[in-house]
Design an enzyme around this catalytic site. Structure first.
Site, PDB file in Angstrom:
ATOM      1  N   GLY A 137       0.813  -1.205   0.000  1.00 33.97           N
ATOM      2  CA  GLY A 137       0.000   0.000   0.000  1.00 33.97           C
ATOM      3  C   GLY A 137       0.848   1.256   0.000  1.00 33.97           C
ATOM      4  CB  SER A 138       0.198   4.588   1.481  1.00 32.26           C
ATOM      5  OG  SER A 138      -1.069   4.723   0.866  1.00 32.26           O
TER       6      SER A 138
END
Length: 600
Positions: free
Chosen positions: A318-319
């Site tokens: 993810g981020s």
């Protein structure tokens, strides 16, 4: 008158004549001589034949079969002995013992040899071996000999038993692997099974270093079968004092575990992990996984816990992958640090619409703000400036789709779509820009962020420092892969400073420590399903930090799998864990305060 006198001579003759008339032969010396000679010859013949036979047999035994019989005698008098050699201890970087062989004893009872009543012995023995006296009495009454009372008793218990001076008790010594910290470092150290073979952790991966070399020796035995030590090779029972030293710091490990467990309980999470790496050389100072197991009681543990999921399981980062994509774009010159992008809250890519996590729109934002707000739209626009083939090559250079090559066992390779798939579909580079559509291990993400922390080099994460002696002198250090320069030092430092704004102004604020400059990035990723797509409502929250910003060196990652609640994000679940770990790391590593620190 004339008297008649007997002639004695005639009478003897007459007697002899009479004896002759009876048919019994008279003894004749001349007749007996041949018979005596025959007997003498027979006796001598027998003796000569026996002597000759004995001589032939002696020749056969001593000359013909002599070498074989000598060897057989030696085999009966000698025995091949392979002395027991304890495994080398495992210690942390401060020489705290993490694993060691210690003598244990199996206690047997032979009631037929008791010198006291069964009741008295049961009463005196029960409290020492932690058994019920009544049950112990029943056991004594059930069998006369060979009763196993306890399979593994430590020496301190044995001292108490021997002080009782009871007949009928037998102690058999053996060695058992003991882990003083219990479950604190289980995911790193692992355990050995009943056959003394490593099954997990460094007990498995470093088996050759932990096992001392043993030579089989031949010892002679006396007539009663006992060994004759005078014939033993000199020093055959001596062994080295080397121990396997790890890079793990037990104090930091304990702090990380406590912080992780607290947040997992608070948010009802499924599992979690914390990793702390010194990016200067890849040494791991802490590696915690929850839930875990006690290696002293491995037989009662869930076998799924024996594989450390930080190296054996994949997830979508993810981020937390966004800073690496920014570094790739900067290194390729397709963006500059002060470039700005428009984030309307969504973007169309092929037939898909991509949105920000909370459907927010941020308008005109620079690259640092893209990281602060974790803007998916901004990241897609950055990566769209790169040719898909060039982007794919950079992902491979980072090591995606490969193993980290760590010294922990059961490591798996990350996953990346094939180059053909990646280039053919515009959605693949777009989703990869914000950390979806690819998978890696938590340890590999730490390795990649380490390249941002150390000036652009990809180092090998490891837990083994080497073999040291009791004086701390290093005798062996593993050869590791030479670090690869991935990013320039300028690019790495630029991205770290952008990540600092995430802590000062963005979602990483919960990790602030007054007086220290900290860089970070939160991550709240959807959890991929093994059957494809994503599990509804399931997420993995994470936070990765680099400190200190002015002289980056340490990477700290916290990862919490499936926390419950509406407020479960990387900033609320994982960032507080990282802060707590850094608060312990700073005094241990004596990291001085920054001149201008977060929170001032």
């Amino acid at each position: 008158m004339q008297k008649n006198f007997r002639n004695p001579t005639l009478t003897r003759r007459q007697k002899r004549s009479r004896r002759g008339l009876t048919g019994k032969p008279a003894s004749n010396t001349q007749d007996k001589a041949p018979h005596n000679k025959s007997r003498l010859f027979i006796a001598w013949g027998v003796l000569i034949a026996a002597g000759l036979g004995l001589a032939i047999n002696l020749y056969y035994l001593q000359i013909v079969r002599g070498p074989k019989l000598t060897q057989r005698a030696r085999n009966q008098q000698m025995v091949n002995l392979r002395p027991f050699m304890p495994r080398r201890p495992v210690v942390d970087r401060s020489n705290n013992v993490l694993a060691i062989d210690r003598p244990m004893y199996t206690l047997y009872a032979h009631p037929k040899l008791f010198n006291k009543s069964n009741e008295e012995i049961a009463q005196r023995l029960a409290p020492i071996i932690n058994k019920d006296a009544a049950e112990l009495l029943k056991t004594f009454q059930s069998k006369k000999s060979g009763i196993t009372l306890a399979p593994a008793l430590p020496e301190e218990i044995i001292d108490r038993i021997t002080s009782l001076n009871l007949n009928g008790l037998e102690l058999i010594q053996k060695y058992s692997r003991f882990y003083p910290p219990d479950d604190l470092v289980a995911d790193v150290v692992g355990y050995v099974n009943i056959d003394r073979r490593g099954q997990a952790g460094v007990e498995y991966s470093q088996e050759k270093l932990l096992e001392r070399s043993v030579q089989t020796v031949r010892l002679s035995r006396s007539g009663n079968g006992s060994f004759m030590p005078d014939h033993a090779p000199e020093g055959f029972l001596h062994f080295d004092d080397l121990r396997l030293q790890l890079t793990i710091d037990s104090r930091l490990q304990r702090a990380a575990r406590n912080a992780l467990k607290q947040q997992m309980e608070k948010f009802g999470a499924q599992r979690g992990a914390v990793i702390v790496m010194d990016a200067s050389d890849g040494s791991l100072l802490a590696l915690v996984s929850q839930p875990t197991y006690n290696p002293n009681k491995y037989s009662t543990s869930d076998i799924s816990l024996f594989k450390n999921w930080t190296v054996a399981d994949l997830y979508e980062p993810g981020s937390t992958f966004k800073p690496l994509n920014v570094a790739i774009a900067l290194e390729n010159g397709v963006i500059k640090p002060d470039d700005t992008f428009n984030d309307p809250g969504f973007i169309r890519v092929a037939d898909r619409t991509i949105k920000n996590a909370l459907n927010n729109s941020y308008g005109r934002i620079n690259i640092a703000q893209i990281l602060q707000h974790s803007s998916n739209i901004g990241m897609v626009q950055i990566i769209q400036r790169l040719q898909p083939s060039a982007y794919y090559n950079w992902l491979e250079r980072l090591g995606l789709g490969q193993k980290v090559d760590t010294d922990l066992p059961f490591e798996v390779s990350g996953r990346l779509k094939s180059q053909e798939q990646f280039i053919a579909s515009p959605i693949e580079p777009a989703t990869t820009s914000f950390g979806q559509g690819l998978s890696l291990t938590p340890l590999q993400l730490v390795q990649m962020h380490g390249a941002l922390a150390n000036g652009g080099k990809l180092v090998t994460p490891h837990v083994v420092r080497g073999l040291i002696d009791s004086k701390g002198q290093m005798h062996y250090s593993p050869n590791r892969t030479t670090p690869r320069q991935i990013f320039s030092a300028t690019t790495a430092n630029t991205v770290v400073e952008m990540m600092e704004s995430v802590v000062t102004e963005g979602s990483g604020k919960p990790s602030q420590i007054p007086g220290y400059r900290i860089a970070g990035k939160t991550g709240t990723a959807q959890k991929a399903s093994p059957s494809g797509g994503y599990i509804s409502g399931a997420r993995i929250t994470s936070f990765v930090a680099i400190l200190p910003v002015e002289s980056p060196r340490y990477v700290v990652l916290a990862l919490v799998d499936e926390p419950k609640g509406e407020n479960a994000y990387g900033s609320t679940v994982a960032a507080p864990i990282v802060k707590s770990v850094m608060e312990t790391l700073i005094p241990i590593e004596q990291i001085p305060p920054s001149q201008t620190g977060n929170g001032d």
